[in-house]
Design a protein around this motif. Structure first.
Motif, PDB file in Angstrom:
ATOM      1  N   LYS A  74      89.773-100.151 -48.343  1.00  0.00           N
ATOM      2  CA  LYS A  74      90.035-101.544 -48.020  1.00  0.00           C
ATOM      3  C   LYS A  74      90.106-102.422 -49.273  1.00  0.00           C
ATOM      4  N   HIS A 121      78.773 -99.725 -39.696  1.00  0.00           N
ATOM      5  CA  HIS A 121      80.055 -99.086 -39.969  1.00  0.00           C
ATOM      6  C   HIS A 121      80.878 -98.891 -38.707  1.00  0.00           C
ATOM      7  N   THR A 166      88.004 -96.117 -44.375  1.00  0.00           N
ATOM      8  CA  THR A 166      87.487 -94.757 -44.575  1.00  0.00           C
ATOM      9  C   THR A 166      86.021 -94.878 -44.955  1.00  0.00           C
ATOM     10  N   TYR A 168      73.972 -88.797 -47.414  1.00  0.00           N
ATOM     11  CA  TYR A 168      75.292 -89.409 -47.562  1.00  0.00           C
ATOM     12  C   TYR A 168      76.329 -88.297 -47.575  1.00  0.00           C
ATOM     13  N   SER A 180      80.554 -87.917 -47.881  1.00  0.00           N
ATOM     14  CA  SER A 180      81.888 -88.512 -47.937  1.00  0.00           C
ATOM     15  C   SER A 180      82.716 -87.831 -49.008  1.00  0.00           C
ATOM     16  N   ARG A 233      84.766 -89.215 -50.683  1.00  0.00           N
ATOM     17  CA  ARG A 233      85.016 -90.171 -51.770  1.00  0.00           C
ATOM     18  C   ARG A 233      83.917 -90.170 -52.818  1.00  0.00           C
TER      19      ARG A 233
HETATM   20  C1  HEM Z   1      76.767-105.560 -43.456  1.00  0.00           C
HETATM   21  C2  HEM Z   1      76.775-104.407 -44.118  1.00  0.00           C
HETATM   22  C3  HEM Z   1      77.963-103.542 -44.439  1.00  0.00           C
HETATM   23  C4  HEM Z   1      79.287-103.684 -44.179  1.00  0.00           C
HETATM   24  C5  HEM Z   1      79.991-104.862 -43.469  1.00  0.00           C
HETATM   25  C6  HEM Z   1      79.975-102.563 -44.711  1.00  0.00           C
HETATM   26  C7  HEM Z   1      81.335-102.358 -44.672  1.00  0.00           C
HETATM   27  C8  HEM Z   1      82.012-101.429 -45.449  1.00  0.00           C
HETATM   28  C9  HEM Z   1      83.430-101.387 -45.683  1.00  0.00           C
HETATM   29  C10 HEM Z   1      84.447-102.376 -45.111  1.00  0.00           C
HETATM   30  C11 HEM Z   1      83.716-100.314 -46.451  1.00  0.00           C
HETATM   31  C12 HEM Z   1      85.066 -99.883 -46.933  1.00  0.00           C
HETATM   32  C13 HEM Z   1      85.723 -98.903 -46.109  1.00  0.00           C
HETATM   33  C14 HEM Z   1      87.070 -98.568 -46.677  1.00  0.00           C
HETATM   34  O1  HEM Z   1      87.320 -98.954 -47.850  1.00  0.00           O
HETATM   35  O2  HEM Z   1      87.932 -97.967 -45.978  1.00  0.00           O
HETATM   36  C15 HEM Z   1      82.458 -99.678 -46.721  1.00  0.00           C
HETATM   37  C16 HEM Z   1      82.325 -98.510 -47.447  1.00  0.00           C
HETATM   38  C17 HEM Z   1      81.095 -98.025 -47.831  1.00  0.00           C
HETATM   39  N1  HEM Z   1      79.854 -98.410 -47.343  1.00  0.00           N
HETATM   40 FE1  HEM Z   1      79.435 -99.982 -46.216  1.00  0.00          FE
HETATM   41  N2  HEM Z   1      79.069-101.693 -45.271  1.00  0.00           N
HETATM   42  C18 HEM Z   1      77.830-102.286 -45.103  1.00  0.00           C
HETATM   43  C19 HEM Z   1      76.613-101.816 -45.517  1.00  0.00           C
HETATM   44  C20 HEM Z   1      76.495-100.669 -46.276  1.00  0.00           C
HETATM   45  C21 HEM Z   1      75.247-100.218 -46.816  1.00  0.00           C
HETATM   46  C22 HEM Z   1      73.876-100.913 -46.657  1.00  0.00           C
HETATM   47  C23 HEM Z   1      75.501 -99.053 -47.404  1.00  0.00           C
HETATM   48  C24 HEM Z   1      74.483 -98.187 -48.090  1.00  0.00           C
HETATM   49  C25 HEM Z   1      73.999 -97.122 -47.753  1.00  0.00           C
HETATM   50  C26 HEM Z   1      76.926 -98.789 -47.270  1.00  0.00           C
HETATM   51  C27 HEM Z   1      77.581 -97.674 -47.813  1.00  0.00           C
HETATM   52  C28 HEM Z   1      78.953 -97.641 -47.994  1.00  0.00           C
HETATM   53  C29 HEM Z   1      79.613 -96.701 -48.874  1.00  0.00           C
HETATM   54  C30 HEM Z   1      78.929 -95.659 -49.754  1.00  0.00           C
HETATM   55  C31 HEM Z   1      80.963 -96.945 -48.762  1.00  0.00           C
HETATM   56  C32 HEM Z   1      82.105 -96.265 -49.555  1.00  0.00           C
HETATM   57  C33 HEM Z   1      83.000 -95.399 -48.751  1.00  0.00           C
HETATM   58  C34 HEM Z   1      82.584 -93.960 -48.897  1.00  0.00           C
HETATM   59  O3  HEM Z   1      81.662 -93.653 -49.696  1.00  0.00           O
HETATM   60  O4  HEM Z   1      83.221 -93.165 -48.214  1.00  0.00           O
HETATM   61  N3  HEM Z   1      77.499 -99.771 -46.568  1.00  0.00           N
HETATM   62  N4  HEM Z   1      81.404-100.344 -46.110  1.00  0.00           N
END
Ligand code: HEM
Lengths: 829, 180
Positions: free
Chosen positions: B2, B104, B115, B133, B135, B137
């Motif tokens: 995104k 998520h 993703t 975790y 992924s 990515r």
């Molecule tokens: C309100 C809280 C959160 C929202 C709205 C949110 C939303 C998102 C969004 C929109 C993406 C991108 C997806 C994409 O690019 O296709 C993402 C990716 C990610 N989120 Fe969250 N997230 C939140 C909290 C967290 C937290 C607390 C963690 C920690 C553990 C986390 C871990 C990740 C990781 C590691 C990714 C990278 C994508 C991947 O590794 O595959 N997120 N998140």
């Protein structure tokens, strides 16, 4: 400058990004618009659909109204008080009034009087109880006075303000009602006839009871109650089996119940416990009965009290048992008596022979002749009686050996030839065995039959001829049929006499008996023996012309046909070289007896004392045949045979040796793998025949000549001659061994009996049993055998008494044995 | 990936190292998108990797450390934009559980082409939280930064232990223990 460039690039990037974002958002907005648009369209089409549905509904409503008008069912509505508000044409047809005449009238007015109250109550109930939908049947009277039965489904319909009215769909069911009525009539008639039928059964002393499929009593009849002592109330609703059936018969009943469910009926017997605790026997005829759907709904049992009959049967059984016991006692008595009589008779006969040799005058000679003739006659009578009682009590056991029929005939003709010559009648033989004269059967019996017939023929024939015929008739695979006949030219019999000729103690007439002598038992013995051999002795006779006695037998063709020795020869050669036997026997005397015979015939052997040793030695040596005692210490004959049969190597014949005359022992022996059976005591001939039969080598015996020895007359001289022949050295040996051991053995037996050790008594009696025969004390062999069977019957008192008696008899006989030993010693020295 | 990830990343770079560095890494990276990102767009994941590597070269900081730093930065953005997710729970562990179970999930409803990583989390008997975790990515460092900030937000003092379950970093286990 550089910084400016960077700033410009930043600005440019942000502008482009914004454009990108706008573009993305615009696309999204378009998508949103389109989605919205299609939603609107969907809504419009929904409206269309609804108006179409409404139109359809309206159409179908009018269609339904048509249906109602033309319906085959009567459809009508009334208000809550039963006044018609609507009725379809079919309804007005049924009532015979026009629609206009009906509307406004009360529904109940059409119902015929007897049903009005019922219907009124019914509607009140529906109104009060608020039943929404129900079915009811009632009759109405139509305008023309006819009665119609109506079956109606009524619907109580509520109007929002709390009022209600009725909608009904009804059908004219007059036809069905009428058939039902008819059916009811027939059913009633049926029931009446059933009741009639049942009361007939009841009057016949048969108790009827009905149970449902779970075995619960649903109906009982008077007679059944009388039979069981219960009142109907006490029975109905109860489990029939639990309440009535004696425990041992519950399973029988349960199987029967299962049968009923499978639509089977059957008759069986069971025991019922009455209310007063008394048990009765009933014969039950059980049959399923069916409901109107044709399903089994229970079963009907017809009970007949057969207690009286059962008691009678039981009494009969007891009576029969008593009779059999009495008969057995009688036979035992006869057997004992015969023996007791025979012994002194032997003395009388012997003495009269001695007397004859002394100096006597003519008168004295005549007396002695009479004396010895009477004694002989008496002896014959006694042994005949003994034979008959033996046969009748089933004690006679068939002893099959292989022998030559033509040789048998030859010997008979020779013996009777001498007697015939004295009376100037000729005796001829007509033997035609087509080369198959060797058969396996009981030689002794066949011999006795023919002796009796020939003796009889000679007795009643004064002149002319007697003919013995033996003919081979036909063959099957292992059997041959032979025809035997003895005919004479004697006095013959009239039909009356002929009828009774085979009945015991019924000689032709007393006149005949006086004139011709004899016991008259010969023919009946022969007839019985022929039956035992599987044939039937028949007679034909013409007064003053002669008689003909004949029978056919199916005899086993002997396998040892070619190797049968001629037993009649006065000399012989031995051809038993190269064979070796194993003798397994724990009894010293028997060992000695067998060994001396084998030595005499020059047959190689090993001998061991028990089954275990037999198995051991069998593993190290090769034998052609084993003689195996059955009861031995350490390991008995059955077990040893079982083990030997499992060892590798050739399956050589194993012959059981036992003093037991029980057939069951023989069967056991054969089952354990033994080949044949030799009963103790046996004669040298028996032993040699057994060897020949199984090895096929002839063991001809050299007949020894020399002085003859007359054993003491109180001993079984015939048997002693048979087993020892001229071998007096051997006889001396056996007598000496007997003298050495018997007192100890008999004392042992006595001690066991006194100490109530009956298993040991039995063993010991079995052990000493054959020993007595070896010294001619055959009656003591019989006594030992009785002890054995008394132990079996648990008659301990008798056992004790008999052991005491045996001991005394042995002691009493010792002087005789000692004297015999002395005499034998003198003779052989 | 995104667009928000890109715009926030570049924002962070600008804030920490100045727009000059942003400009340099964009120029050097030769990206299909030419470095033009909007939060509502979607771009190849590889571009964020390229940008990260170039930044690492430029500022001489380990890419993992940078990514973790980005996580911390991103947390504040999330907190500002999506306060409802934080208000829903009252402690750090519950919040962390809710990422995979709730946050998520909602994200995916909003952006069907997102993703997202997979998290498997549970608490042990002695009260520690284990979070794995997963992924393709391989952005566990980003997660670590996010986790650290989450703990701080709920005012919980914890130790975080990381353990690579797969060598390539596509599976990483976080063991989070409260200090008490
Ligand atoms: C309100 C809280 C959160 C929202 C709205 C949110 C939303 C998102 C969004 C929109 C993406 C991108 C997806 C994409 O690019 O296709 C993402 C990716 C990610 N989120 Fe969250 N997230 C939140 C909290 C967290 C937290 C607390 C963690 C920690 C553990 C986390 C871990 C990740 C990781 C590691 C990714 C990278 C994508 C991947 O590794 O595959 N997120 N998140």
């Amino acid at each position: 400058m550089n910084e400016l460039e960077i700033l410009q690039r930043k600005l440019n990037r942000e502008r482009l990004a914004r454009k990108q974002a706008e573009q993305i958002l615009e696309t999204k907005a378009l998508e949103l618009f389109q989605a919205n648009d299609s939603l609107k369209k969907l809504n419009e089409s929904l409206e269309d659909q609804i108006s179409q549905r409404t139109k359809d509904l309206q159409e179908s409503e009018s269609k339904y109204r048509n249906v109602i008008d033309q319906a085959a069912d009567i459809i009508y509505s009334t208000d809550e008080n039963g006044y018609f508000t609507f009725i379809n044409p079919r309804g007005s047809d049924a009532f015979g009034y026009t629609v206009e005449e009906i509307i406004g009238t009360r529904f109940i007015d059409f119902v015929i009087d007897e049903h009005k109250t019922g219907l009124y109550e019914y509607y009140t109930k529906i109104k009060k109880g608020g039943v929404a939908n129900d079915y009811y049947e009632f009759p109405i009277r139509s305008k023309d006075g006819q009665i119609h039965w109506i079956g109606q489904n009524v619907n109580r319909v509520e109007v929002p303000n709390g009022d209600f009215y009725f909608n009904a769909v009804a059908r004219d069911i007059t036809l069905r009602k009428n058939t039902e009525k008819e059916l009811d009539h027939t059913r009633q008639a049926l029931q009446q006839s059933e009741v009639k039928y049942r009361s007939v059964l009841e009057n016949m002393d048969l108790g009827l009871m009905e149970v449902d499929n779970k075995g619960i009593i649903v109906r009982v009849y008077e007679k059944f109650c009388q039979m069981t002592g219960y009142s109907p109330k006490e029975l109905i609703g109860k489990d029939a089996i639990e309440t009535l059936i004696v425990k041992d018969y519950e399973d029988v009943l349960r199987t029967q119940d299962k049968n009923r469910l499978e639509r089977k009926s059957s008759v069986y017997e069971a025991r019922i416990r009455r209310k007063d605790g008394k048990e009765i026997w009933v014969l039950i005829s059980g049959a399923p009965f069916y409901n109107t759907e044709g399903e089994v709904s229970g079963s009907l049992g017809i009970h007949y009290d057969i207690s009286d009959r059962k008691n009678l049967e039981a009494n009969l059984e007891i009576a029969k048992e008593k009779a059999v016991k009495a008969q057995r006692a009688e036979q035992q008595f006869l057997a004992n008596m015969s023996h007791e009589i025979r012994t002194p008779l032997n003395a009388i006969i012997g003495m009269s022979h001695l007397l004859k040799d002394s100096e006597l005058d003519d008168k004295q000679i005549e007396f002695i002749e009479i004396l010895s003739n009477s004694a002989n006659l008496l002896k014959g009578l006694v042994s005949d009686i003994l034979d008959i009682s033996k046969i009748d009590s089933g004690m006679a056991e068939m002893n099959e050996t292989a022998f030559d029929l033509s040789e048998l005939a030859y010997r008979l003709i020779k013996t009777f030839g001498i007697r015939a010559e004295e009376r100037s009648i000729s005796i001829v033989s007509n033997i035609d065995c087509k080369g198959k004269s060797i058969v396996e059967s009981d030689k002794q019996w066949l011999n006795q039959i023919l002796i009796n017939l020939l003796g009889n023929a000679i007795k009643f024939t004064k002149e002319g001829q007697i003919e013995l015929t033996i003919k081979h008739i036909s063959d099957t695979k292992s059997y041959s049929t032979y025809y035997f006949e003895v005919s004479d030219t004697g006095i013959g019999m009239n039909p009356e006499e002929l009828k009774k000729v085979f009945t015991a103690f019924k000689q032709a007439n007393t006149q005949v008996q006086r004139e011709f002598g004899g016991t008259g038992l010969g023919l009946s013995i022969s007839s019985r023996l022929v039956s035992l051999l599987g044939g039937q002795l028949e007679a034909e006779s013409v007064m003053n012309e002669g008689s003909r006695f004949f029978f056919s037998l199916q005899l086993k063709s002997s396998s040892a046909t070619h190797s049968m020795p001629k037993r009649i020869s006065d000399f012989s050669t031995r051809i038993a070289e190269g064979i070796k036997l194993l003798v397994v026997e724990d009894n010293q005397m028997n060992q000695k007896y067998i060994l001396s015979l084998l030595n005499k015939w020059d047959i190689d052997y090993d001998i061991v004392d028990d089954g275990l040793q037999a198995v051991e030695i069998y593993k190290t040596s090769t034998y052609d045949l084993i003689f195996m005692d059955l009861s031995m210490p350490v390991m008995d004959g059955y077990e040893a045979t079982g083990i030997i049969r499992k060892l590798p190597g050739k399956q050589i014949p194993i012959i059981a040796l036992t003093a037991s005359t029980f057939l069951s022992k023989k069967e056991l022996a054969l089952q354990s793998g033994m080949t044949d059976f030799l009963a103790k005591p046996f004669t040298p001939d028996d032993l040699s025949l057994m060897i020949e039969k199984h090895i096929g080598t002839s063991v001809a015996i050299a007949k020894e000549t020399g002085d003859t020895f007359a054993y003491d007359v109180t001993l079984d001289t015939k048997y002693l001659d048979e087993i020892y022949g001229n071998d007096y050295v051997y006889a001396l040996d056996m007598f000496s061994i007997y003298q050495d051991m018997i007192i100890d053995e008999v004392n042992q037996l006595h001690t066991f009996a006194e100490g109530d050790a009956y298993a040991d008594v039995k063993k010991q009696a079995h052990k000493v049993k054959p020993v007595f025969s070896m010294v001619g004390l055959t009656h003591l062999t019989v006594l030992s055998e009785q002890i054995e069977s008394l132990v079996q019957e648990k008659k301990t008192k008798d056992v004790k008494r008999m052991c005491e008696e045996l001991k005394n008899k042995v002691t009493l006989s010792m002087p005789t044995i000692e004297a015999e030993i002395q005499r034998l010693r003198n003779m052989t020295n | 990936m995104k667009g928000i990830v890109f715009t926030e990343f570049l924002d962070m770079v600008e804030q920490k190292f100045g727009y000059e560095v942003v400009d340099q890494i964009i120029e050097e990276s030769k990206l299909d998108s030419n470095g033009i990102y909007t939060a509502v767009g979607t771009y190849p994941h590889s571009e964020v990797v390229t940008l990260l590597m170039n930044l690492s070269d430029k500022v001489n900081i380990d890419p993992g450390a940078l990514l973790k730093e980005f996580g911390k930065y991103l947390f504040d953005t999330f907190l500002a934009s999506y306060p409802q997710f934080f208000a829903a729970v009252d402690n750090a562990f519950s919040f962390l559980h809710s990422i995979d179970n709730h946050i998520h999930v909602e994200v995916l409803k909003l952006y069907p082409d997102a993703t997202l990583p997979k998290f498997i989390s549970h608490e042990t008997e002695d009260g520690a939280m284990i979070m794995t975790y997963m992924s393709e990515r391989k952005m566990a460092a980003l997660a670590e930064g996010l986790i650290e900030k989450s703990l701080a937000y709920y005012k919980e003092e914890c130790t975080i232990q990381t353990e690579n379950l797969k060598e390539d970093g596509s599976e990483v286990r976080f063991t989070i223990k409260r200090i008490s």
